[in-house]
Design an enzyme around this catalytic site. Structure first.
Site, mmCIF file in Angstrom:
data_model
loop_
_atom_site.group_PDB
_atom_site.id
_atom_site.type_symbol
_atom_site.label_atom_id
_atom_site.label_comp_id
_atom_site.label_asym_id
_atom_site.label_seq_id
_atom_site.Cartn_x
_atom_site.Cartn_y
_atom_site.Cartn_z
ATOM 1 N N LYS A 1 1.269 -20.882 -10.735
ATOM 2 C CA LYS A 1 1.327 -20.574 -12.321
ATOM 3 C C LYS A 1 2.582 -20.157 -12.689
ATOM 4 O O LYS A 1 3.646 -20.863 -12.921
ATOM 5 C CB LYS A 1 -0.130 -19.725 -12.803
ATOM 6 C CG LYS A 1 -1.395 -20.810 -12.432
ATOM 7 C CD LYS A 1 -2.640 -19.779 -12.907
ATOM 8 C CE LYS A 1 -3.796 -20.678 -12.834
ATOM 9 N NZ LYS A 1 -4.339 -21.206 -11.571
ATOM 10 N N HIS B 1 -3.894 -15.010 -13.460
ATOM 11 C CA HIS B 1 -3.075 -15.072 -14.888
ATOM 12 C C HIS B 1 -2.394 -13.870 -15.133
ATOM 13 O O HIS B 1 -1.648 -13.654 -16.032
ATOM 14 C CB HIS B 1 -3.891 -15.571 -16.101
ATOM 15 C CG HIS B 1 -4.502 -16.880 -15.632
ATOM 16 N ND1 HIS B 1 -3.888 -17.981 -16.000
ATOM 17 C CD2 HIS B 1 -5.816 -17.096 -14.957
ATOM 18 C CE1 HIS B 1 -4.763 -19.144 -15.612
ATOM 19 N NE2 HIS B 1 -5.669 -18.710 -14.989
ATOM 20 N N SER C 1 -9.275 -16.420 -17.672
ATOM 21 C CA SER C 1 -8.426 -17.300 -17.884
ATOM 22 C C SER C 1 -8.626 -18.281 -19.276
ATOM 23 O O SER C 1 -7.701 -19.060 -19.728
ATOM 24 C CB SER C 1 -8.486 -18.437 -16.817
ATOM 25 O OG SER C 1 -9.986 -18.821 -16.544
#
Ligand code: PMP
Length: 412
Positions: free
Chosen positions: A243, A212, A184
């Protein structure tokens, strides 16, 4: 009063070390243009990688979800809070991951933080267990490993050889290797095919935190497993939904027996109110976008934005040397593009200087990253335009760079 004095001293210490964090109140939806403290800013600090947090179809689905299911779930999943929307989201995810694991099943959870606590504590509860964790894994993995009663071994970042030696030395009948897929704060991609091969050879399971990578990697956005074409009964995948999916929450995909164990045993799943069903309903739309033509077009645009950034930034800064901690750009092919500055105060000065130009790039300091490697964590989104990236490059070019001191803002 003693505790208050102690706490106040702790806060003063953080301030003195340049580590005090400040929250900024955002008055607009998440997107490239943010309205903060009465000021417009170009935002390079979100994880909304595909720009779905303010996508009209996702917003409409969220509103529809509210009209179908109301505001809150009212209870935890095992009491009366498990809605049709949660079940549909899980069924869809299970179907999508069936090419990657036998008898694939999925579970939706409130957050990725809780999903990591759930997986690491529940899967190691049945007996003597060892957890092997990459040195740069996310805080939620570190906390999940601590919460479990397993013995935890940390292996050097991405070091498959060191991990091999640790696994060989382990006598535990349950072995879990856990890693971020995309780190990250660094943007590095873990060598998952090598890690999986090693796990299979050593009788271990591989837990992948795809926070991610999910939505971004792979032709259909199914993340690291699709990117590498992985298939194994020994895979446990955690993906976050706040996200790239633009909403909130997380999921775990794994063999049906693993998922049923989480339902029965994972305290971070059982003892908390289920997320609002409207979120799960909106996520069904996000998911359709991500795996469909629109998702592919968004990922193609994101790749083009990244190419443009790398070309421009590569002319301004050297490549960061991990061995010497020298300032510069980290080698990353993902939308996380860190620029290492060095010390804590320095990175905040640079971030502040960019802010004066309307550019919002957050500085990341210890303990989130190792000491001496404080960095700007620049993130790109498919919602950015070439013009946005050009403005960032121009803003950065107005800073001085010296190999010894890193980035120094011009006096303002
Ligand atoms: N894992 C990683 C690698 C993350 O970066 C994050 C969020 N920053 C999480 C897990 C936690 O996910 P969530 O924000 O959904 O709790």
């Amino acid at each position: 009063m003693k505790l208050l004095d102690q706490l106040a001293q702790g806060l003063d210490d953080l301030q003195a070390q340049g580590l005090k964090r400040v929250r900024q109140v955002v008055q607009s939806p998440c997107g490239p243009q943010a309205w903060v403290d009465g000021q417009s800013r170009l935002n390079f600090s979100s994880n909304d990688y595909l720009g779905l947090a303010n996508d009209p179809q996702v917003l409409a689905a969220l509103q529809e979800g509210v009209s179908l299911y109301g505001a809150g779930s009212g209870a935890s999943h095992l009491i009366s809070g498990h809605s049709l929307a949660h079940a549909q989201l899980e069924d869809k995810l299970a179907e999508l991951y069936s090419p990657h694991m036998p008898q694939a099943s999925a579970l939706s959870l409130c957050t990725g933080y809780m999903a990591n606590l759930a997986v690491l504590s529940a899967l190691t509860a049945g007996g003597e267990a060892d957890i092997f964790s990459d040195a740069l894994n996310h805080a939620s993995i570190i906390d999940g490993a601590r919460l479990s009663r397993a013995k935890v071994s940390v292996y050097p970042h991405l070091d498959v050889h060191a991990l091999h030696a640790q696994l060989q030395a382990s006598q535990a009948p349950i072995k879990l290797v856990v890693t971020d897929s995309v780190f990250s704060m660094d943007g590095h991609i873990a060598p998952l095919p090598e890690l999986l091969r090693l796990c299979e050879e050593q009788g271990a399971w591989l837990v992948v935190d795809d926070a991610h990578g999910w939505g971004v990697l792979g032709q259909h956005g199914l993340g690291a497993l699709e990117h590498f074409g992985l298939h194994s009964p020994h895979l446990v995948l955690m993906g976050t939904l706040g996200k790239a999916a633009g909403v909130a929450g997380a999921f775990v995909a794994a063999h049906a027996t693993v998922i049923e164990t989480l339902v029965q045993r994972a305290r971070a799943y059982i003892y908390t109110t289920a997320a609002p069903p409207a979120l799960a309903h909106a996520l069904l739309t996000s998911l359709d976008i991500i795996i469909g033509d629109q998702g592919m077009a968004l990922r193609a645009h994101l790749a083009e934005i990244l190419r443009y950034w790398k070309e421009g930034a590569g002319n301004l800064f050297p490549v960061h040397d991990e061995a010497t901690h020298s300032p510069g750009l980290m080698a990353s092919t993902t939308p996380i593009q860190p620029l290492v500055v060095g010390d804590n105060q320095g990175v905040m000065r640079v971030s502040q200087a960019l802010l004066h130009q309307g550019l919002w790039v957050i500085g990341i300091r210890t303990p989130t990253v190792p000491k001496g490697t404080a960095r700007l964590r620049i993130t790109f989104s498919a919602a950015h335009t070439h013009g946005d990236v050009g403005r960032l490059i121009q803003g950065l070019s107005s800073l001085s760079f010296t190999a010894r001191s890193g980035l120094i803002p011009e006096p303002v």
